[in-house]
Scaffold this active site. Structure first.
Site, PDB file in Angstrom:
ATOM      1  N   TYR A  85     -10.924  12.981  -4.346  1.00  0.00           N
ATOM      2  CA  TYR A  85     -10.198  12.603  -5.485  1.00  0.00           C
ATOM      3  C   TYR A  85      -9.408  13.950  -6.136  1.00  0.00           C
ATOM      4  O   TYR A  85      -8.266  13.658  -6.430  1.00  0.00           O
ATOM      5  CB  TYR A  85     -10.882  11.575  -6.473  1.00  0.00           C
ATOM      6  CG  TYR A  85     -10.362  11.350  -7.839  1.00  0.00           C
ATOM      7  CD1 TYR A  85      -9.423  10.095  -7.876  1.00  0.00           C
ATOM      8  CD2 TYR A  85     -10.523  11.786  -9.135  1.00  0.00           C
ATOM      9  CE1 TYR A  85      -8.707   9.909  -8.907  1.00  0.00           C
ATOM     10  CE2 TYR A  85      -9.835  11.501 -10.117  1.00  0.00           C
ATOM     11  CZ  TYR A  85      -9.025  10.284 -10.134  1.00  0.00           C
ATOM     12  OH  TYR A  85      -8.711   9.928 -11.295  1.00  0.00           O
ATOM     13  N   ASP A  99       0.844  -1.121   0.002  1.00  0.00           N
ATOM     14  CA  ASP A  99       0.132   0.074  -0.021  1.00  0.00           C
ATOM     15  C   ASP A  99       1.063   1.273   0.042  1.00  0.00           C
ATOM     16  O   ASP A  99       1.965   1.377   0.750  1.00  0.00           O
ATOM     17  CB  ASP A  99      -0.920  -0.185   1.267  1.00  0.00           C
ATOM     18  CG  ASP A  99      -2.061   0.861   1.213  1.00  0.00           C
ATOM     19  OD1 ASP A  99      -1.683   2.183   0.948  1.00  0.00           O
ATOM     20  OD2 ASP A  99      -3.140   0.622   1.509  1.00  0.00           O
ATOM     21  N   VAL A 100       0.716   2.185  -0.939  1.00  0.00           N
ATOM     22  CA  VAL A 100       1.587   3.368  -1.098  1.00  0.00           C
ATOM     23  C   VAL A 100       1.393   4.203   0.144  1.00  0.00           C
ATOM     24  O   VAL A 100       2.257   5.332   0.387  1.00  0.00           O
ATOM     25  CB  VAL A 100       1.572   4.078  -2.584  1.00  0.00           C
ATOM     26  CG1 VAL A 100       1.961   3.303  -3.806  1.00  0.00           C
ATOM     27  CG2 VAL A 100       0.104   4.693  -2.700  1.00  0.00           C
ATOM     28  N   ARG A 138     -17.615   2.892 -14.517  1.00  0.00           N
ATOM     29  CA  ARG A 138     -17.143   4.165 -15.414  1.00  0.00           C
ATOM     30  C   ARG A 138     -18.042   3.899 -16.625  1.00  0.00           C
ATOM     31  O   ARG A 138     -18.529   2.740 -16.835  1.00  0.00           O
ATOM     32  CB  ARG A 138     -15.490   4.068 -15.722  1.00  0.00           C
ATOM     33  CG  ARG A 138     -15.026   4.768 -14.565  1.00  0.00           C
ATOM     34  CD  ARG A 138     -13.532   5.064 -14.632  1.00  0.00           C
ATOM     35  NE  ARG A 138     -12.751   3.819 -14.488  1.00  0.00           N
ATOM     36  CZ  ARG A 138     -11.558   3.558 -14.547  1.00  0.00           C
ATOM     37  NH1 ARG A 138     -10.592   4.910 -14.610  1.00  0.00           N
ATOM     38  NH2 ARG A 138     -10.607   2.520 -14.102  1.00  0.00           N
ATOM     39  N   THR A 197      -9.870   7.544 -20.108  1.00  0.00           N
ATOM     40  CA  THR A 197      -9.302   6.681 -21.038  1.00  0.00           C
ATOM     41  C   THR A 197      -9.932   5.358 -20.716  1.00  0.00           C
ATOM     42  O   THR A 197     -10.798   5.023 -19.736  1.00  0.00           O
ATOM     43  CB  THR A 197      -7.794   6.293 -20.435  1.00  0.00           C
ATOM     44  OG1 THR A 197      -7.064   7.698 -20.610  1.00  0.00           O
ATOM     45  CG2 THR A 197      -7.276   5.482 -21.142  1.00  0.00           C
ATOM     46  N   LYS A 234      -5.581  14.833  -5.843  1.00  0.00           N
ATOM     47  CA  LYS A 234      -4.643  14.880  -7.006  1.00  0.00           C
ATOM     48  C   LYS A 234      -4.092  16.316  -7.276  1.00  0.00           C
ATOM     49  O   LYS A 234      -3.052  16.293  -7.626  1.00  0.00           O
ATOM     50  CB  LYS A 234      -5.639  14.729  -8.298  1.00  0.00           C
ATOM     51  CG  LYS A 234      -5.958  13.161  -8.508  1.00  0.00           C
ATOM     52  CD  LYS A 234      -4.798  12.240  -8.820  1.00  0.00           C
ATOM     53  CE  LYS A 234      -5.407  10.755  -8.952  1.00  0.00           C
ATOM     54  NZ  LYS A 234      -3.996   9.783  -9.412  1.00  0.00           N
ATOM     55  N   ILE A 272       8.244   2.620   1.341  1.00  0.00           N
ATOM     56  CA  ILE A 272       9.048   1.513   0.867  1.00  0.00           C
ATOM     57  C   ILE A 272      10.175   1.746   0.330  1.00  0.00           C
ATOM     58  O   ILE A 272      10.598   2.862  -0.290  1.00  0.00           O
ATOM     59  CB  ILE A 272       8.054   0.897  -0.100  1.00  0.00           C
ATOM     60  CG1 ILE A 272       8.540  -0.660  -0.736  1.00  0.00           C
ATOM     61  CG2 ILE A 272       8.013   1.628  -1.346  1.00  0.00           C
ATOM     62  CD1 ILE A 272       7.722  -1.589  -1.375  1.00  0.00           C
ATOM     63  N   LYS A 288      13.659  10.857  -4.353  1.00  0.00           N
ATOM     64  CA  LYS A 288      14.723  11.916  -3.947  1.00  0.00           C
ATOM     65  C   LYS A 288      15.944  11.186  -3.457  1.00  0.00           C
ATOM     66  O   LYS A 288      17.018  11.356  -3.677  1.00  0.00           O
ATOM     67  CB  LYS A 288      14.068  12.539  -2.726  1.00  0.00           C
ATOM     68  CG  LYS A 288      15.171  13.701  -2.181  1.00  0.00           C
ATOM     69  CD  LYS A 288      14.302  14.372  -1.190  1.00  0.00           C
ATOM     70  CE  LYS A 288      15.478  15.034   0.018  1.00  0.00           C
ATOM     71  NZ  LYS A 288      14.804  15.533   1.093  1.00  0.00           N
ATOM     72  N   ARG A 289      15.537  10.131  -2.711  1.00  0.00           N
ATOM     73  CA  ARG A 289      16.635   9.145  -2.182  1.00  0.00           C
ATOM     74  C   ARG A 289      17.413   8.564  -3.137  1.00  0.00           C
ATOM     75  O   ARG A 289      18.604   8.399  -2.845  1.00  0.00           O
ATOM     76  CB  ARG A 289      15.987   7.995  -1.027  1.00  0.00           C
ATOM     77  CG  ARG A 289      16.955   7.373  -0.333  1.00  0.00           C
ATOM     78  CD  ARG A 289      16.039   6.313   0.402  1.00  0.00           C
ATOM     79  NE  ARG A 289      16.895   5.080   0.849  1.00  0.00           N
ATOM     80  CZ  ARG A 289      17.284   4.968   2.145  1.00  0.00           C
ATOM     81  NH1 ARG A 289      16.839   5.718   2.964  1.00  0.00           N
ATOM     82  NH2 ARG A 289      18.111   3.945   2.421  1.00  0.00           N
TER      83      ARG A 289
END
Ligand code: NAD
Ligand code: UDP
Length: 317
Positions: free
Chosen positions: A146, A59-60, A187, A176, A150, A64, A106-107
């Site tokens: 959302y 999960d972002v 959608r 898309t 964003k 990580i 960045k790292r």
């Protein structure tokens, strides 16, 4: 040959799985990261045997550490039904997730591309939408988790560039469609095609006069790659089809192409549903030499067989 290590966050989703496939074809070493919230293993099934493909379930919103050269951040629910299911988590994914991946970029000195959206323009008062338009977003409406998520993600990207010199790219993706878009995420293209194939009424919200501009997924993926590869771009770049159509005419075209006898059923229009949407793609044309090639009719003809197969494997009831 030195293979670039490319992280695709959200890689098991609709666009992400096509991107992973395309990057592998070009010889990259692909790490696909996804928490499988709206993505599926089915989307990446054809890729798992590939020697340079790796799937990481993660999960972002959690940090990580990985060694990568490039990062595509597509990790976010994208369909209104999915992003409104847990709006707080949608904000967290877009804010904390982007922050974590920017920290990683960045790292390790990686270039990072953020999948932003035409939703940053909200219900636009300027038409077509150019990148220098600041938008008309309701900050407290049902779409704001959302849209504002964003918008903060874009702000994070630009500020990591200004403050830390991170090499960032922002793609503002417009509607898309194509194979592998979830048949249950609500959608419009997947809804209409599945409804038509099942001979169920096509659910047009409002009178169907609202417009969108639909881009086929292979064109969009090429745009993302070209934006990632470009030496320099002045800021966010719109990626989408400049051909606008009404939702009612989309429904009629899908009925024609599927040969369905379904009726069109008009329903309530969702709150804050944008009235008109079409990208100005001048910046992508000038800086990336990019434009979409697949027309709506052809794209739908390449999409419908995917849902036919899917429904044949999973008949209703
Ligand atoms: P999708 O839902 O198929 O893909 C999103 C992927 O992100 C899924 O695989 C999901 O499981 C994953 N994900 C969600 N939250 C996560 C988290 N916290 N951690 C890790 N993974 C997570 O949708 P899509 O249409 O492929 O969209 C991909 C990206 O493109 C999204 O960022 C979306 O906002 C953006 N976008 C898409 C469109 C479009 O029309 N398809 C338009 C504008 C922007
Ligand atoms: N829409 C519709 N019927 C459906 C699903 C969507 O008429 O079954 C409409 C929706 O109200 C919007 C347009 O189609 O005007 C595109 O909706 P989608 O959720 O695909 O994308 P977005 O609103 O984010 O552009």
């Amino acid at each position: 040959m030195i293979r670039e290590r490319i992280l695709v966050a959200g890689g098991a989703g609709f666009i992400g799985s096509h991107l992973c496939e395309s990057l592998l074809r070009q010889g990259a070493d692909v790490l696909c990261l996804d928490n499988l919230f709206s993505g599926t293993r089915r989307n990446i099934l054809p890729l798992v045997e590939h020697p340079y493909f790796e799937f990481i379930r993660h999960d972002v919103t959690q940090p990580i550490l990985l060694e990568v050269d490039r990062i595509y951040n597509l990790a976010s629910p994208a369909a209104p039904v999915h992003y409104q299911y847990n709006p707080v988590k949608t904000v967290k994914t877009n804010v904390m997730g982007t922050l974590n991946l920017l920290g990683l970029a960045k790292r390790v000195g990686a270039r990072i591309l953020q999948a932003s959206t035409s939703e940053v323009y909200g219900d636009p008062l300027v038409h077509p939408q150019r990148e220098d338009y600041w938008g008309n977003v309701n900050p407290i409406g049902p779409r704001s988790c959302y849209d504002e998520g964003k918008r903060v993600a874009e702000s994070l990207m630009i500020n990591y560039r200004r403050q830390n010199g991170v090499d960032v790219r922002i793609a503002r993706i417009f509607n898309t469609y194509g194979p592998r878009m979830s048949e249950v995420d609500g959608r419009v293209v997947s809804n209409f095609v599945v409804q038509a194939l099942r001979e169920k009424p096509l659910t047009v919200y409002g009178d169907g006069s609202q417009t969108r501009s639909f881009c086929f997924v292979s064109d969009l993926v090429a745009g993302l790659e070209q934006l990632m590869d470009a030496d320099w771009v002045p800021g966010p770049v719109n990626l989408g089809s400049p051909r606008e159509c009404s939702i009612l005419s989309l429904a009629e075209l899908i009925l024609e192409l599927t040969g369905s006898k379904s009726e069109i059923q008009f329903g309530l229009i969702p709150v804050d549903d944008p009235v008109r949407r079409r990208p100005d793609i001048g910046r992508a044309e000038r800086h990336l030499d990019w434009e979409p090639f697949v027309g709506l009719r052809e794209g739908l003809q390449r999409t419908i067989p995917y849902y036919q197969e899917l429904l044949a494997r999973n008949p209703p009831g």
